[in-house]
Design a protein around this motif. Sequence first.
Motif, PDB file in Angstrom:
ATOM      1  N   ALA A 103      48.623  88.467   9.894  1.00 18.96           N
ATOM      2  CA  ALA A 103      47.881  88.356  11.150  1.00 18.96           C
ATOM      3  C   ALA A 103      46.655  87.471  10.994  1.00 18.96           C
ATOM      4  CB  ALA A 103      47.470  89.738  11.632  1.00 18.96           C
ATOM      5  N   TRP A 104      46.126  87.411   9.777  1.00 16.92           N
ATOM      6  CA  TRP A 104      44.962  86.542   9.551  1.00 16.92           C
ATOM      7  C   TRP A 104      45.297  85.095   9.888  1.00 16.92           C
ATOM      8  CZ3 TRP A 104      42.512  87.832   4.153  1.00 16.92           C
ATOM      9  CH2 TRP A 104      42.017  89.137   4.174  1.00 16.92           C
ATOM     10  N   PHE A 105      46.558  84.732   9.590  1.00 18.84           N
ATOM     11  CA  PHE A 105      46.932  83.338   9.689  1.00 18.84           C
ATOM     12  C   PHE A 105      47.424  82.968  11.087  1.00 18.84           C
ATOM     13  CE2 PHE A 105      46.764  82.531   5.163  1.00 18.84           C
ATOM     14  CZ  PHE A 105      46.994  83.768   4.606  1.00 18.84           C
ATOM     15  N   LEU A 106      47.590  83.971  11.913  1.00 15.94           N
ATOM     16  CA  LEU A 106      48.169  83.702  13.222  1.00 15.94           C
ATOM     17  C   LEU A 106      47.084  83.518  14.271  1.00 15.94           C
ATOM     18  CD1 LEU A 106      51.163  86.177  13.229  1.00 15.94           C
ATOM     19  CD2 LEU A 106      51.154  83.754  12.725  1.00 15.94           C
ATOM     20  N   ASP A 107      47.420  82.764  15.276  1.00 18.08           N
ATOM     21  CA  ASP A 107      46.510  82.470  16.354  1.00 18.08           C
ATOM     22  C   ASP A 107      46.436  83.681  17.278  1.00 18.08           C
ATOM     23  OD1 ASP A 107      46.707  80.149  19.159  1.00 18.08           O
ATOM     24  OD2 ASP A 107      45.068  81.395  18.414  1.00 18.08           O
ATOM     25  N   GLU A 108      45.318  84.409  17.250  1.00 20.31           N
ATOM     26  CA  GLU A 108      45.225  85.655  18.015  1.00 20.31           C
ATOM     27  C   GLU A 108      45.165  85.394  19.512  1.00 20.31           C
ATOM     28  OE1 GLU A 108      41.737  87.689  16.771  1.00 20.31           O
ATOM     29  OE2 GLU A 108      40.377  86.184  17.520  1.00 20.31           O
TER      30      GLU A 108
ATOM     31  N   LEU B  83      49.386  66.518   6.679  1.00 23.93           N
ATOM     32  CA  LEU B  83      50.693  66.970   7.180  1.00 23.93           C
ATOM     33  C   LEU B  83      50.530  67.798   8.447  1.00 23.93           C
ATOM     34  CD1 LEU B  83      52.564  67.991   3.916  1.00 23.93           C
ATOM     35  CD2 LEU B  83      53.311  66.287   5.564  1.00 23.93           C
ATOM     36  N   LEU B  84      49.522  68.654   8.421  1.00 23.18           N
ATOM     37  CA  LEU B  84      49.307  69.521   9.582  1.00 23.18           C
ATOM     38  C   LEU B  84      48.888  68.710  10.802  1.00 23.18           C
ATOM     39  CD1 LEU B  84      47.573  72.572   7.910  1.00 23.18           C
ATOM     40  CD2 LEU B  84      49.807  72.552   8.968  1.00 23.18           C
ATOM     41  N   TRP B  85      48.056  67.690  10.598  1.00 24.24           N
ATOM     42  CA  TRP B  85      47.674  66.841  11.715  1.00 24.24           C
ATOM     43  C   TRP B  85      48.917  66.181  12.316  1.00 24.24           C
ATOM     44  CZ3 TRP B  85      43.311  65.679  14.489  1.00 24.24           C
ATOM     45  CH2 TRP B  85      42.103  66.180  14.030  1.00 24.24           C
ATOM     46  N   GLY B  86      49.810  65.699  11.417  1.00 25.67           N
ATOM     47  CA  GLY B  86      51.034  65.087  11.908  1.00 25.67           C
ATOM     48  C   GLY B  86      51.860  66.076  12.711  1.00 25.67           C
ATOM     49  N   SER B  99      53.004  76.366  19.243  1.00 25.85           N
ATOM     50  CA  SER B  99      52.973  75.898  17.848  1.00 25.85           C
ATOM     51  C   SER B  99      51.779  74.978  17.603  1.00 25.85           C
ATOM     52  CB  SER B  99      54.265  75.160  17.511  1.00 25.85           C
ATOM     53  OG  SER B  99      55.374  75.990  17.735  1.00 25.85           O
ATOM     54  N   LEU B 100      51.400  74.207  18.610  1.00 29.77           N
ATOM     55  CA  LEU B 100      50.238  73.317  18.462  1.00 29.77           C
ATOM     56  C   LEU B 100      49.002  74.116  18.152  1.00 29.77           C
ATOM     57  CD1 LEU B 100      48.622  70.636  18.788  1.00 29.77           C
ATOM     58  CD2 LEU B 100      48.494  71.138  21.219  1.00 29.77           C
ATOM     59  N   SER B 101      48.739  75.160  18.940  1.00 27.43           N
ATOM     60  CA  SER B 101      47.505  75.914  18.726  1.00 27.43           C
ATOM     61  C   SER B 101      47.564  76.653  17.394  1.00 27.43           C
ATOM     62  CB  SER B 101      47.216  76.860  19.880  1.00 27.43           C
ATOM     63  OG  SER B 101      48.309  77.660  20.178  1.00 27.43           O
ATOM     64  N   ALA B 102      48.757  77.095  16.996  1.00 32.44           N
ATOM     65  CA  ALA B 102      48.870  77.742  15.682  1.00 32.44           C
ATOM     66  C   ALA B 102      48.576  76.736  14.568  1.00 32.44           C
ATOM     67  CB  ALA B 102      50.266  78.331  15.510  1.00 32.44           C
ATOM     68  N   THR B 103      49.057  75.521  14.713  1.00 35.45           N
ATOM     69  CA  THR B 103      48.825  74.485  13.695  1.00 35.45           C
ATOM     70  C   THR B 103      47.343  74.127  13.634  1.00 35.45           C
ATOM     71  OG1 THR B 103      51.020  73.599  14.159  1.00 35.45           O
ATOM     72  CG2 THR B 103      49.539  72.202  12.908  1.00 35.45           C
ATOM     73  N   GLN B 106      45.565  76.464  11.529  1.00 35.86           N
ATOM     74  CA  GLN B 106      45.783  76.210  10.105  1.00 35.86           C
ATOM     75  C   GLN B 106      44.921  75.042   9.624  1.00 35.86           C
ATOM     76  OE1 GLN B 106      50.009  75.673   9.571  1.00 35.86           O
ATOM     77  NE2 GLN B 106      50.425  77.519  10.729  1.00 35.86           N
ATOM     78  N   ILE B 107      44.815  74.014  10.444  1.00 37.26           N
ATOM     79  CA  ILE B 107      43.999  72.852  10.064  1.00 37.26           C
ATOM     80  C   ILE B 107      42.555  73.277   9.865  1.00 37.26           C
ATOM     81  CG2 ILE B 107      43.041  70.665  10.870  1.00 37.26           C
ATOM     82  CD1 ILE B 107      45.644  70.169  12.353  1.00 37.26           C
ATOM     83  N   THR B 108      42.066  74.075  10.779  1.00 36.98           N
ATOM     84  CA  THR B 108      40.656  74.469  10.681  1.00 36.98           C
ATOM     85  C   THR B 108      40.427  75.424   9.519  1.00 36.98           C
ATOM     86  OG1 THR B 108      41.034  76.183  12.328  1.00 36.98           O
ATOM     87  CG2 THR B 108      40.149  74.099  13.109  1.00 36.98           C
ATOM     88  N   LYS B 109      41.459  76.144   9.100  1.00 35.26           N
ATOM     89  CA  LYS B 109      41.292  76.990   7.908  1.00 35.26           C
ATOM     90  C   LYS B 109      41.134  76.100   6.676  1.00 35.26           C
ATOM     91  CE  LYS B 109      41.943  81.272   9.505  1.00 35.26           C
ATOM     92  NZ  LYS B 109      41.150  81.131  10.719  1.00 35.26           N
ATOM     93  N   LEU B 110      41.816  74.955   6.668  1.00 32.16           N
ATOM     94  CA  LEU B 110      41.707  74.062   5.520  1.00 32.16           C
ATOM     95  C   LEU B 110      40.442  73.211   5.571  1.00 32.16           C
ATOM     96  CD1 LEU B 110      45.351  72.710   5.090  1.00 32.16           C
ATOM     97  CD2 LEU B 110      44.171  74.375   3.680  1.00 32.16           C
ATOM     98  N   GLN B 111      39.999  72.897   6.767  1.00 38.34           N
ATOM     99  CA  GLN B 111      38.845  72.001   6.902  1.00 38.34           C
ATOM    100  C   GLN B 111      37.800  72.624   7.819  1.00 38.34           C
ATOM    101  OE1 GLN B 111      41.176  68.603   8.512  1.00 38.34           O
ATOM    102  NE2 GLN B 111      40.490  67.495   6.711  1.00 38.34           N
TER     103      GLN B 111
END
Lengths: 597, 538
Positions: A103-108, B83-86, B99-103, B106-111
């Motif tokens: 859940a941490w990794f998912l968009d809430e 890769l995530l930006w792509g 999927s866009l908002s989920a990606t 992920q991008i913001t977790k890395l940067q």
Amino acid sequence: MVLETEPMPFLPWLAGAADEWWKVVLGLTVLGLLLALLVRAVRYGPVDAVRTVGRGIWTTIVDLTRISPRRVLALAWLARREALHRWVLMAFVLFSLLLLFGAWFLDELSNDPSRLYLAFVLEMSRGLLLLLALVLSVASIPADLAQRTIFTIVTKPVRASELVLGRMLGFWMVGTAMLLFFGIVGYVVVMRGLTHTHEILPTKVESVSDGTGTTGKTGITETTRRHLHNFDIDNEGRGRTTPAQGHWHEVHVEGKGDAAKYVLGPPQGWLQARVPIWGKLRFKDRAGADAAEGVSVGEEWAYRSYIEGGTLATAIWRFEGLRERDFPEGLPLELTIRVFRTYKGDIVSAVQGGLRVRNPETGEVSAERSFPAREFTTDSQFIPRKLFDPEGKPLDLFEDLITPAGAVEIELQCVTPSQYFGMAQPDVYVRARDGSFTLNYVKCYLGIWFQMLMLTAVGVMFSTFLNLPVALLATIGTLLGGYKLDYIRELTSPQMVGGGPVEQIVRLFTRMNQTTKFEEGTQRNVIMMIDDALRWIFTRLTHVLPDFGALSDSSFVADGFDIPAARVLEHGVSALAFIVPVFIAGYLMFRTREVAR
Amino acid sequence: MRGRQQFIRKIVYLAVLAGLLLPLSWLSQPASVEAGGARQPGGKLAQLRDDYSLSQARLGEIDPVSETMKLATLGMRGPAANLLWGKALHYQKIKDFTSLSATLEQITKLQPNFIRVWIFQGWNLSYNVSVDFDDYRDRYYWVIRGIRFTQEGLEYNRDEPTLLREVGRVISRKMGQSDEHVQFRKLFRADDDFHGARSMSERDSWRVGKEWFERCVKVIEDTGRQPKGSMETQEASPLMYLSEAPLCQLYYASTIEEEGTFGGAARAAWAEAEQDWDVYGERDIPVGTGTTVKLGEANYRFYIDRVNELLRRLAELAPGLRERLQAERVASLSPEERAALEANHTQRSPAQNELAAKAFQKLGVTHVNVAEALEPGPKRNEALKVAVDATNYEVWKAEVEFHRTTVNYGYWHLRCEAEQEPEALEAHELIYRAIAAHREVELEKAAELYLAGFQKWAELLNKEVSGVKKYQPLVDDGITGEQMVADIRKYRACLKQLDTTFPENFPLEQIIKLHDQEAQLQPTSDRPTDEDPTPAAE
């Protein structure tokens, strides 16, 4: 859902696939034999080459036909134990940890959490399982060779084919056990993750009346998981909420008066497996003439084409095989069309569409039925059994509008002038029935299982003649190539903007525009020649690489569509058709090793 | 012996190691908080991290997920982010926004500390993704998603002025000025999830935007950190970002009148706007030339008066000298130069243009030229000093004028004053009621109300304050003119529906002449056009 390639029935697919398969296998076999003859002939002369290769073919046939299941199982069991020693259990732990904290990794704030959860669980299972398969399959034989433990096996009366097959089977057993674990745990996580309810405070419920008396109640739930619902209840205390985040709840009242309690049921509308009947799409242009496709509104992704509103432009789906006994009440049609406005117009009101039902044989057509277009959601448009024609004459759906063979045409138009509807063939379908989500989930995992089988076979095959690092790289390359097969096909296409690989490199370093023509001359000819050769090689490669992407069905499950049985069958046949030649190749390569002689 | 030497060598190494621990500790000791709350600054590196706000704890929230993901990439955070930006671009192309908002997450977790990610993708969600939806409610949802995305960036980058400004910008502009602003403002007001404990009266999009801009300015004043401009390498202009909060108040006051708030509440809003604008005008704002300017009326008036005073003094010291010098310079021009100057500039040849330019330069008589033309003596000395002062003050006045024009300071100041006048308040109310009546097809009532409203506007524009028509400059202004022309066109449509011609001696005839670009509202026209708008039903 998005389906960029039209699904084919199984038998036509099989015919086409088998045709390509035997050509590739035959080509590779002939290539292999010629190479073997050539190498042998150069070293020992042509006579010896023919004799040796002939003997080799005979030995191969014997080895492959006299495989002992008992010995294979014993070797498989050995491979399984070896895998357990190689920290395979860590994968269990890692998967569990990732799911627990997933859940941490998912968009809430996601507007479709079920899709997100399912995609997350399925993709993570696939990724972890393939990683495990990769590591296990490439490490085994090279490690045995390095540690010389292989001699404990090859000194036994074991055929090389049994050794290779035993390894594959052992790793398959481990992978299957992993996948079962991932599947069960993932299923529980999805179910628990999506289950929720909302509180309804009595202060947020109001009575509704229409002048003759109270007709029911309306209200709003409390916010849970960043969303809430409005709801309506009838006088009998039963009702339903409005959809939000792709789901809704049943509502009922317990108790009466001040003690009345409003109870919400579990979320519904998530975790579906719709079984669609797809139609064939064709278009009419704004003048009413047949057109190959609709118009483009300038979108980069040309999956959908558009029809203009307020004109004769029409999108027509032809459905076949509709039976009265399957749809006694009418046709449950579902739409997921797009809207494109050329001007904002009335922002509050939706763009209007019109639907008609037509008999493709008699031309009988129903009166147009208007509806407001809804984007990015599944719009249900139930076509009832009893309809009317434009003059008001009553019609029966099956007697008047659907042919005896079960064919009917659904015509869609955009009514609002200067606005457009966008559609692709799968965007309109008849919802035949709902399949079991659990079964659908299992079918999706079957696809992952097939991928694991194929990757394991490839890894073991490479490990029979390559050392560990090289085998690992080769297997990773196969995996990546398999997932990027469409991209490779695009690169090898002569229509690719900017030319082939060498031409692109030259353009990159000379900062030449992609559309600028090369000057005629030797340089251009050399570049074209190399690019043609590379295209030829890569095109052949695309026939050999496994299409892992095609075996992935997570989008079906995430979007709530049943995976057709034919598709699962196709995956199985593809996997088998890939594994058998890979196994044979691995066996042949292993036989060339001195340790196997 | 050899064994003994090895032993001694080991002892020496150990001693050196032990000795090195001391400077190592001085360098690397972490900062800590003791029982009692006293904070120990730690070693040199910890202090430097603190001073330059480099440590994650100083930058913002420490997110275990983000740190885990960064570690999990095993040093390939850059390629992973690429890769995530792509992928994000691909999902946007195929309109898979889930999927866009989920990606993006992920991008913001890395940067998490790369500001441009938050700004670009927040803007992308609010401006690009939202317009892909047809239903305005869906569009609102994605605008808010973009705002929340940028706000989330602040958790990782505490008090980052660029992000604060961006949040304010999207809330104020997207909610307040987009095509859907009427619907967005309603949804924004009702959005309990977004506002939390904020009271209903404070849920105006302009007011909330203003809060964020004020927060940005406070951070800038407290920390000295400057927000970035549209390019990562340049800082935002203080002239612009300091004007944003007051402008929000201005737009708020204007918008609530459009929505039907009049009288005391509207007046108070305009009064607050005037106050905010005055405060903005009194700031010393650094500008591109390395100096600071004040845009306020008093400061500007000071420069105007000072220049006039100095020029008057110079004229007293050298009466008629400027004109004489001018005449001499004209006489010194060659016939070709004179001809080039006298020719119509649209008909000059390139050679003539060049000649004309040179001639024009020759004709320029500066204040110093005037002073220098005097006979040597105390008068000349004084004149020189006055000339230099006048030149300098003209330069400063021009600078203030330029920056006032950039933000339209003078117009908005006058507008704030005008809108507080009773005539303006009444005019707004009358026009609002006229539009409502027009929508309800009460045409005669609407026509009367329109005309009464325009008469009130005319009264305001002709109103004398201390013997001067103070608000006449608003007549020339395009913003006011266009707004009035839009209302006049509605009036015209109403008259057309009544089959009545435009009245003679229309009170805002001057507005029509100056701002009616299409000349379709000439009051003397007998035939109404077909293109005048009827107010849309809400």
